[in-house]
Write a protein that holds these residues in place. Structure first.
Motif: not given
Length: 81
Positions: A60-62, A64-65
């Motif tokens: 997920t992007k979240e 990684w962020k």
């Protein structure tokens, strides 16, 4: 937290437990250990992350962020605090 405990407990504490969320636990532990030094044992309980699954955060992007942000925070806590 240390100032409050010193003021209100007058050094009558030997340990504390920090409750935090997911990947933030490492940075919290480092920060509290540096703040308390030998004055108290520090424990951390990491609550589950709500934004992504800890077993597949990399999907997920979240995820990684959050991991990248917390990794930078850990480096800051280790090197600067």
């Amino acid at each position: 937290v240390k100032k409050w405990l010193d003021l209100n407990r007058k050094g009558r504490y030997k340990s504390l437990t920090v409750f935090t969320q997911g990947p933030h636990a490492r940075r919290s532990y480092i920060s509290f250990r540096k703040a308390f030094g030998d004055a108290a044992e520090v424990g951390v309980i990491a609550l589950p992350e709500k934004e992504f699954n800890e077993n597949n955060w990399y999907k997920t992007k979240e995820g990684w962020k959050t991991i990248l942000y917390e990794s930078a925070g850990v480096m800051y806590a280790l090197l600067v605090l």
